[in-house]
Every structure is written in C-alpha cells, then in structure tokens.
Write a protein that holds these residues in place. Structure first.
Motif, PDB file in Angstrom:
ATOM      1  N   ALA A  21       0.823  -1.133  -0.073  1.00 57.14           N
ATOM      2  CA  ALA A  21      -0.053  -0.141  -0.025  1.00 57.14           C
ATOM      3  C   ALA A  21       0.626   1.158   0.053  1.00 57.14           C
ATOM      4  N   ASP A  22       2.096   1.006   0.593  1.00 56.13           N
ATOM      5  CA  ASP A  22       2.973   2.477   0.811  1.00 56.13           C
ATOM      6  C   ASP A  22       3.440   2.934  -0.680  1.00 56.13           C
ATOM      7  N   THR A  23       3.443   1.823  -1.452  1.00 56.44           N
ATOM      8  CA  THR A  23       4.088   2.569  -2.815  1.00 56.44           C
ATOM      9  C   THR A  23       2.828   2.315  -3.899  1.00 56.44           C
ATOM     10  N   TYR A  24       1.633   1.972  -3.433  1.00 57.17           N
ATOM     11  CA  TYR A  24       0.491   1.998  -4.756  1.00 57.17           C
ATOM     12  C   TYR A  24       0.078   3.416  -4.746  1.00 57.17           C
ATOM     13  N   PRO A  25      -0.423   3.520  -6.166  1.00 53.36           N
ATOM     14  CA  PRO A  25      -0.124   2.546  -7.204  1.00 53.36           C
ATOM     15  C   PRO A  25       1.014   2.951  -7.993  1.00 53.36           C
ATOM     16  N   GLY A  26       1.618   1.803  -8.298  1.00 53.20           N
ATOM     17  CA  GLY A  26       2.882   1.732  -9.051  1.00 53.20           C
ATOM     18  C   GLY A  26       2.965   1.690 -10.564  1.00 53.20           C
ATOM     19  N   LYS A  27       1.703   1.520 -11.099  1.00 52.69           N
ATOM     20  CA  LYS A  27       1.663   1.125 -12.504  1.00 52.69           C
ATOM     21  C   LYS A  27       0.051   1.484 -12.861  1.00 52.69           C
ATOM     22  N   PRO A  28      -0.100   1.549 -14.002  1.00 51.77           N
ATOM     23  CA  PRO A  28      -1.772   1.682 -14.582  1.00 51.77           C
ATOM     24  C   PRO A  28      -2.524   0.649 -13.718  1.00 51.77           C
ATOM     25  N   ILE A  29      -3.909   1.175 -13.482  1.00 46.92           N
ATOM     26  CA  ILE A  29      -4.810   0.362 -12.975  1.00 46.92           C
ATOM     27  C   ILE A  29      -6.036  -0.086 -14.062  1.00 46.92           C
ATOM     28  N   THR A  30      -6.335  -1.452 -14.024  1.00 42.47           N
ATOM     29  CA  THR A  30      -7.353  -1.606 -15.084  1.00 42.47           C
ATOM     30  C   THR A  30      -8.754  -1.676 -14.370  1.00 42.47           C
ATOM     31  N   MET A  31      -9.723  -0.873 -15.171  1.00 41.38           N
ATOM     32  CA  MET A  31     -11.044  -1.038 -14.608  1.00 41.38           C
ATOM     33  C   MET A  31     -11.893  -1.657 -15.422  1.00 41.38           C
TER      34      MET A  31
END
Ligand code: MLT
Length: 323
Positions: A21-31
């Motif tokens: 969670a500390d580094t979230y989000p580290g890349k694109p998120i799919t919806m």
C-alpha cells in the motif's frame, strides 16, 4: 525504523499488504466495464477513471468485457489478483439482479468482491424512436396494447438495467414489448435512433443527449421528481403510470485486496465526486451523486446487502430466473 519494527511484528500477509500500500499505485490500474463502450456505465467509468487517475498518479485502463448482462465481466473481476491493479464498475443489475436471476453463477456477489465506493445513480427514461407514432406515455401504452408483441425494445441482456426498467414498465402499465438484448445500451441506442428498435427504458445518462439532439423521444422519467437536467420530461406518475426505478453504480475490487489500498481507492473516488467539473458533467446527465458517507466501503456494503434483499423479493415474485 519503527515502521519496519511494526511491519516485522505483523503476520506476513498483512505486512505485505501494508508495504504494498505504501507504494500503491506503481503502475496503471485496469477498470473492468461490463458493458459496451459509449453506454451509461462506460461513460461513468471513463469520467471517474480519468479523475481518479489525477488523484492516484496512475492511468486507468478501461477494459470493456461484454456479454451475458455483465456476468462474464464480474467473473473476471472476481478472479483478478487482489493487488489493487484491477477494479470493476457495475450496478444494481450486474451486482444484485444477476445474483438472483442467474442460478449457476460461480461467484457470490455479496462476498467475493470488496466494495470500494458507491457511485452515482441514473434515473431512467421511457424513450421511443422518432418514427413510433406516439407522443405521450399514455399513447405509448395504448399503442403497445395492440402492437406490443410486434414492437422491438432494447435491453443489455436479462438482468441488465434496461431489463429491470422494462420489468418496472410492464408491471406499471400492464403492457409489454419485445426484449432485444444488446451488449450494452450504447449500441442499443444507435438502433433506437435508426428505428431498428422502437422503445427502451434506459438510464438518463445514455438517453438525455439523444433526446436533447431530437433523435429520440422521452415520455417519462422513472423518478419521484422531475430532473433538473430535463425539467420538461414528466415523471411517470404525472404521465399516469407511477413507477420509480434508478440504476445505482459502484466500484469493487477482488476479495482480499489490502484494506489500505481500498482506502486509497475510496479516497480517490470521493475526491472525484467532489470535483466541480465531474459533478457538473454528471448532473447534466441527470445523475444523482452519493455523499462521501454513502460512498464509504462499510456503508456501501450495507446498502448493497439491503438492495439485494429488496430485489430478491421483486424478481422472485416476477419469477425471473435463468437456470
Ligand atoms: C450500459 O452501460 O450499457 C448499461 O448499464 C446497460 C444496462 O442497461 O444495464
């Protein structure tokens, strides 16, 4: 140092969740979107995704997975990795009605997904093609009394919002029309404009732009009050056939997604629906926007459960089921 000590003391999975969670989000998120592009759910996904991306600093990739009134897309969302990089949007049809109607779903809509946030709801409009020779809801009902079985109407599949709208219309008026399934009411709307189908009970966000463009006719809104976005459209009660139905939407993650990540996604969704431009766009489409309190995961989970019980009664009484 303290953080490392605290994390070290936690069960490995919990510690991993917190660290992630500390580094979230580290890349694109799919919806995952359960209906075709251009429809009301896709439109909401794109407005919400675009603004949440600003909050979270990562893009949202829209994945339209269509078919079977959204049951395929929800299955995909349930099976996705619980790491915060796959979320799914849905509504009362995909996340309630389908659970009652489809007897062989291999997932539980109330327990296999983690609620992130409640999203806006669309009242529905009773709309017809320009060519159908009716100008009021009463004229439509009279027309369907004699021609109902010959009049093609649009849905997004059994259990979809447009199907629930049709059921409410049938119950309130005592007349019916044919139910033609599409992969979403976006493509259904194209056929309504082209008079390939002639009637639909559809979400305001999808119909209002076409009504305003004079390409289809609206005869009633299925809400207690007229919409400030379209005050010229009478309520169904004013038009003689009381019916109230709206299609609420929500955002979910796979079960097991760390609560810290759910909290970040919820905070981004709340900030999104507080954004003035987002609110203006949604209100212009006739949508009702939930409060931050209503959007909170526990409140949303409670609302979801309550809606499930309510629709279970309605759909079982109407004997709507698919074995
Ligand atoms: C869509 O986005 O196409 C709709 O939400 C479909 C429906 O009526 O459920």
């Amino acid at each position: 140092m303290l953080r490392r000590t605290v994390l070290a003391a936690l069960p490995a999975s919990l510690a991993a969740g917190r660290a992630a969670a500390d580094t979230y989000p580290g890349k694109p998120i799919t919806m995952i979107v359960p209906f075709a592009a251009g429809g009301p759910t896709d439109t909401m996904a794109r407005i919400v995704g675009e603004r949440m991306a600003k909050e979270l600093g990562q893009q949202f990739i829209i994945d339209n997975t269509t078919g079977a009134a959204g049951t395929i897309a929800v299955g995909k969302a349930v099976r996705a990795a619980p790491d915060g990089y796959t979320v799914s949007i849905g509504h009362v049809g995909t996340h309630v009605a389908n659970g009652v109607i489809y007897k062989n779903l291999n997932y539980n809509l109330l327990t296999d997904l983690a609620p992130i946030a409640r999203l806006p709801q669309n009242p529905m409009l009773v709309v017809t093609s320009e060519q159908l020779p009716v100008k009021t809801l009463k004229e439509l009902v009279d027309y369907l009394k004699t021609n109902g079985d010959k009049v093609p109407g649009g849905t997004a599949g059994i259990g979809s919002g447009a199907h629930l709208g049709a059921l409410a219309f049938f119950a309130a008026t005592g007349v019916k029309y044919q139910l033609i399934p599409y992969r979403g009411t976006g493509p259904a709307m194209q056929d309504l404009v082209a008079n390939q189908i002639q009637v639909m009970v559809d979400q305001s966000a999808n119909s209002l732009p076409q009504v305003r463009a004079g390409k289809i006719r609206a005869h009633a809104i299925t809400a207690k009050n007229r919409s400030s976005a379209a005050p010229e459209i009478p309520t169904a009660a004013e038009a003689g056939y009381p019916m109230e139905i709206s299609i609420w939407h929500g955002l979910w993650a796979p079960k097991g997604t760390p609560p810290e990540i759910i909290a970040k996604l919820n905070a981004a969704a709340v900030a999104t629906l507080q954004d003035r431009d987002v609110r203006r766009r949604m209100e212009d489409l006739g949508q009702d926007i939930p409060t931050p309190e209503e959007m909170a995961p526990p409140a949303f989970a409670a609302f979801h459960k309550q809606e499930y019980a309510r629709w279970q009664k309605i759909l079982e009484a109407a004997n709507v089921k698919i074995e």
